[in-house]
Structures are given as structure tokens and as C-alpha cells.
Design a protein around this motif. Structure first.
Motif, PDB file in Angstrom:
ATOM      1  N   MET A   1       0.837  -1.180   0.000  1.00  0.00           N
ATOM      2  CA  MET A   1       0.000   0.000   0.000  1.00  0.00           C
ATOM      3  C   MET A   1       0.883   1.245   0.000  1.00  0.00           C
ATOM      4  O   MET A   1       1.930   1.275   0.619  1.00  0.00           O
ATOM      5  CB  MET A   1      -0.913   0.005   1.231  1.00  0.00           C
ATOM      6  CG  MET A   1      -1.802  -1.228   1.350  1.00  0.00           C
ATOM      7  SD  MET A   1      -2.955  -1.381  -0.018  1.00  0.00           S
ATOM      8  CE  MET A   1      -3.640  -2.996   0.323  1.00  0.00           C
ATOM      9  N   THR A   2       0.403   2.279  -0.676  1.00  0.00           N
ATOM     10  CA  THR A   2       1.152   3.520  -0.727  1.00  0.00           C
ATOM     11  C   THR A   2       0.337   4.635  -0.109  1.00  0.00           C
ATOM     12  O   THR A   2      -0.889   4.602  -0.103  1.00  0.00           O
ATOM     13  CB  THR A   2       1.491   3.893  -2.183  1.00  0.00           C
ATOM     14  OG1 THR A   2       0.274   4.032  -2.921  1.00  0.00           O
ATOM     15  CG2 THR A   2       2.346   2.813  -2.826  1.00  0.00           C
ATOM     16  N   GLY A   3       1.005   5.624   0.408  1.00  0.00           N
ATOM     17  CA  GLY A   3       0.323   6.770   0.971  1.00  0.00           C
ATOM     18  C   GLY A   3       0.171   7.863  -0.064  1.00  0.00           C
ATOM     19  O   GLY A   3       0.715   7.795  -1.160  1.00  0.00           O
ATOM     20  N   CYS A   4      -0.574   8.916   0.309  1.00  0.00           N
ATOM     21  CA  CYS A   4      -0.834   9.988  -0.638  1.00  0.00           C
ATOM     22  C   CYS A   4      -0.142  11.287  -0.274  1.00  0.00           C
ATOM     23  O   CYS A   4      -0.122  12.207  -1.077  1.00  0.00           O
ATOM     24  CB  CYS A   4      -2.343  10.227  -0.748  1.00  0.00           C
ATOM     25  SG  CYS A   4      -3.209   8.820  -1.454  1.00  0.00           S
TER      26      CYS A   4
ATOM     27  N   ASP B   1     -16.573  -3.579   2.763  1.00  0.00           N
ATOM     28  CA  ASP B   1     -15.225  -4.047   2.444  1.00  0.00           C
ATOM     29  C   ASP B   1     -15.103  -4.140   0.926  1.00  0.00           C
ATOM     30  O   ASP B   1     -16.090  -4.260   0.202  1.00  0.00           O
ATOM     31  CB  ASP B   1     -14.966  -5.414   3.084  1.00  0.00           C
ATOM     32  CG  ASP B   1     -15.120  -5.367   4.593  1.00  0.00           C
ATOM     33  OD1 ASP B   1     -14.350  -4.655   5.241  1.00  0.00           O
ATOM     34  OD2 ASP B   1     -16.053  -6.017   5.115  1.00  0.00           O
ATOM     35  N   ILE B   2     -13.887  -4.088   0.446  1.00  0.00           N
ATOM     36  CA  ILE B   2     -13.630  -4.075  -0.994  1.00  0.00           C
ATOM     37  C   ILE B   2     -13.297  -5.495  -1.440  1.00  0.00           C
ATOM     38  O   ILE B   2     -12.365  -6.120  -0.912  1.00  0.00           O
ATOM     39  CB  ILE B   2     -12.469  -3.123  -1.321  1.00  0.00           C
ATOM     40  CG1 ILE B   2     -12.776  -1.717  -0.781  1.00  0.00           C
ATOM     41  CG2 ILE B   2     -12.220  -3.073  -2.829  1.00  0.00           C
ATOM     42  CD1 ILE B   2     -11.545  -0.839  -0.632  1.00  0.00           C
ATOM     43  N   VAL B   3     -14.057  -6.010  -2.404  1.00  0.00           N
ATOM     44  CA  VAL B   3     -13.877  -7.371  -2.908  1.00  0.00           C
ATOM     45  C   VAL B   3     -13.371  -7.284  -4.344  1.00  0.00           C
ATOM     46  O   VAL B   3     -13.998  -6.653  -5.196  1.00  0.00           O
ATOM     47  CB  VAL B   3     -15.198  -8.159  -2.845  1.00  0.00           C
ATOM     48  CG1 VAL B   3     -15.011  -9.556  -3.421  1.00  0.00           C
ATOM     49  CG2 VAL B   3     -15.708  -8.242  -1.409  1.00  0.00           C
TER      50      VAL B   3
ATOM     51  N   VAL C   1      -9.731  -9.513  -0.511  1.00  0.00           N
ATOM     52  CA  VAL C   1     -10.638  -8.721   0.308  1.00  0.00           C
ATOM     53  C   VAL C   1      -9.801  -7.643   0.976  1.00  0.00           C
ATOM     54  O   VAL C   1      -8.779  -7.936   1.609  1.00  0.00           O
ATOM     55  CB  VAL C   1     -11.360  -9.566   1.374  1.00  0.00           C
ATOM     56  CG1 VAL C   1     -12.227  -8.670   2.269  1.00  0.00           C
ATOM     57  CG2 VAL C   1     -12.229 -10.637   0.713  1.00  0.00           C
ATOM     58  N   VAL C   2     -10.202  -6.391   0.787  1.00  0.00           N
ATOM     59  CA  VAL C   2      -9.461  -5.254   1.320  1.00  0.00           C
ATOM     60  C   VAL C   2     -10.357  -4.502   2.306  1.00  0.00           C
ATOM     61  O   VAL C   2     -11.500  -4.164   1.981  1.00  0.00           O
ATOM     62  CB  VAL C   2      -9.004  -4.307   0.195  1.00  0.00           C
ATOM     63  CG1 VAL C   2      -8.222  -3.127   0.766  1.00  0.00           C
ATOM     64  CG2 VAL C   2      -8.146  -5.070  -0.819  1.00  0.00           C
TER      65      VAL C   2
ATOM     66  N   VAL D   1      -5.109  -5.296   2.957  1.00  0.00           N
ATOM     67  CA  VAL D   1      -5.508  -6.596   2.426  1.00  0.00           C
ATOM     68  C   VAL D   1      -5.666  -7.581   3.583  1.00  0.00           C
ATOM     69  O   VAL D   1      -4.717  -7.830   4.335  1.00  0.00           O
ATOM     70  CB  VAL D   1      -4.473  -7.130   1.419  1.00  0.00           C
ATOM     71  CG1 VAL D   1      -4.875  -8.529   0.940  1.00  0.00           C
ATOM     72  CG2 VAL D   1      -4.356  -6.191   0.225  1.00  0.00           C
ATOM     73  N   VAL D   2      -6.863  -8.151   3.721  1.00  0.00           N
ATOM     74  CA  VAL D   2      -7.120  -9.092   4.812  1.00  0.00           C
ATOM     75  C   VAL D   2      -7.350 -10.511   4.298  1.00  0.00           C
ATOM     76  O   VAL D   2      -7.466 -11.453   5.088  1.00  0.00           O
ATOM     77  CB  VAL D   2      -8.318  -8.641   5.677  1.00  0.00           C
ATOM     78  CG1 VAL D   2      -7.998  -7.322   6.369  1.00  0.00           C
ATOM     79  CG2 VAL D   2      -9.588  -8.512   4.844  1.00  0.00           C
TER      80      VAL D   2
END
Length: 226
Positions: free
Chosen positions: A1-4, A116-118, A137-138, A147-148
Motif C-alpha cells: 500500500m502507498t500513501g498519498c 469491504d472491498i472485494v 478482500v481489502v 488486504v485481509v
């Protein structure tokens, strides 16, 4: 993951952000890529941007941008700040995400109150004789994409005949989800068909949410109906 970053460009709305990113010029594309700390380069008249609005966290107003530039794909989490403007909170690139068909949707899997994001079809490897795409799944936690669950959704491997008998392998999995209730988190069942040089076997396992680790953990494989 990246930050903004704290100096990321702000927008009037998620839809405004999508319009600006889709219609950037060579100069503004570069500026926006840097400002938003994107892992993929924005390109004029190449990228498409979609918006997913959901309820990701309590007491927070968030939205998701789906940025696709040719074979590159990135998710950007936008959060509405106290001054009313929307700003990038977190992002994650998928370098080969658009090699195949990647789909992104929202489901309440962990908590009945939050989305949640699928993600289906996230290509992680491809080349001569090999291909793999994953199911993800995020979760959004503290304005971060996390990410989980990451499991192989489909894959294939074809070793060269020069290495001996061609013991090719193909895998195809279907993931069935059960939504969370007010009392307990939901679960996910994977039904996998494995084909080894023409010999097929079907197996299944469950993914159970573990609050202590903050991830879905798999059970042992079993034959369906056993």
C-alpha cells in the motif's frame, strides 16, 4: 500500500476527481501522479476512472477511485476533510491488474455497518506457460487500505516438454461469501477445481474472520459434501 502525502491535491467531490484525472494533459497528468503519489503513471486520453461510494468506516465520509491506464490499475481512497474538500488518504497499485478482467465491488463482510472491498481477477503473474490471478478482500482501517485475504482464484502452469512429461496444472476457484450480521462477521467459502494433466479434483475450504489477527484465516481443505 502507498500513501498519498499531506500535500495531495484536493477535489470538490469524488466525481470531480474522476473528471480531472480522466481529462488531464501531459503536464497535469504528471503533476497529479506526483501529487497523489500514484504507483502508476497517468496518461492523457488513456486512463479511465470510476467512483465507488460506500460506508467504509464509522464517522468518516470516504469514496474509492478505480483508475485504469491500459494494463495498469490502481485504487485510491478519498476522504472528505472538515473543510468539505476531498483528499487522497491512501492508494494501492495493481501493476498487472488489467491484464485480465479485474472487478471491484463492495460487500459488508467483516462488519454489518461497513463495506469491504472485494476484488476478482487481480493478475499477479503471467508469462510463457504461467498465469495467476488472485481474489482479494481489502478492509479500510484508519483511512488505510489493508488486504485481509489474498487467495489464488485461477492459475495455470505448463512446463516445457523438454523438462519431461508435460504435467500441466490448472486451477479455478469460486468464492462464495456470506455477509456479516449485527452479531457476527461473515465468512467466505472457496470451491477449487484442480486439474493436473487431465485429472480433476474438487476441494473446498472456508475463510473465517479472526479479530485478534485482523485477517481471514483458512480452514483445512475437504471434499465438498464430506
Amino acid at each position: 500500500m502507498t500513501g498519498c502525502g499531506t500535500r495531495a491535491t484536493s477535489f470538490a467531490s469524488p466525481e470531480d476527481a474522476a473528471h480531472i484525472l480522466e481529462n488531464c494533459t501531459a503536464e497535469t497528468c504528471s503533476q497529479l501522479s506526483t501529487s497523489l503519489h500514484l504507483g502508476i503513471p497517468l496518461r492523457p486520453r488513456v486512463c479511465s476512472v470510476g467512483v465507488l461510494r460506500g460506508s467504509f468506516e464509522s464517522d468518516s465520509d470516504d469514496a474509492l477511485l478505480k483508475i485504469q491506464c491500459s494494463m495498469d490499475f490502481e485504487l485510491v481512497l478519498l476522504t472528505r476533510e472538515s473543510h468539505g474538500r476531498w483528499q487522497c488518504a491512501n492508494s494501492t497499485p495493481f501493476p498487472f491488474g488489467a491484464y485480465d478482467v479485474i472487478t471491484v465491488g463492495l460487500q459488508k463482510l467483516i462488519d454489518a455497518n461497513n463495506d469491504d472491498i472485494v476484488i476478482h481477477g487481480d493478475t499477479v503473474a503471467y508469462g510463457t506457460g504461467i498465469y495467476q490471478a488472485d481474489f482479494l478482500v481489502v478492509q479500510v482501517l484508519s483511512h488505510k487500505l489493508r488486504v485481509v485475504l489474498d487467495a489464488v482464484e485461477k492459475g495455470r502452469e505448463y512446463p516445457p516438454e523438454s523438462e519431461g512429461p508435460n504435467q500441466w496444472v490448472e486451477q479455478q476457484s469460486v468464492f462464495k461469501t456470506i455477509a456479516a450480521t449485527e452479531k457476527e462477521p461473515g465468512s467466505i467459502t472457496e470451491i477449487m477445481t484442480l486439474n493436473v494433466a487431465g485429472k480433476k479434483v474438487t476441494l473446498e475450504r472456508d475463510f473465517v474472520w479472526e479479530k485478534d489477527s485482523g485477517r481471514y484465516k483458512p480452514t483445512f481443505w475437504s471434499r465438498p459434501g464430506s
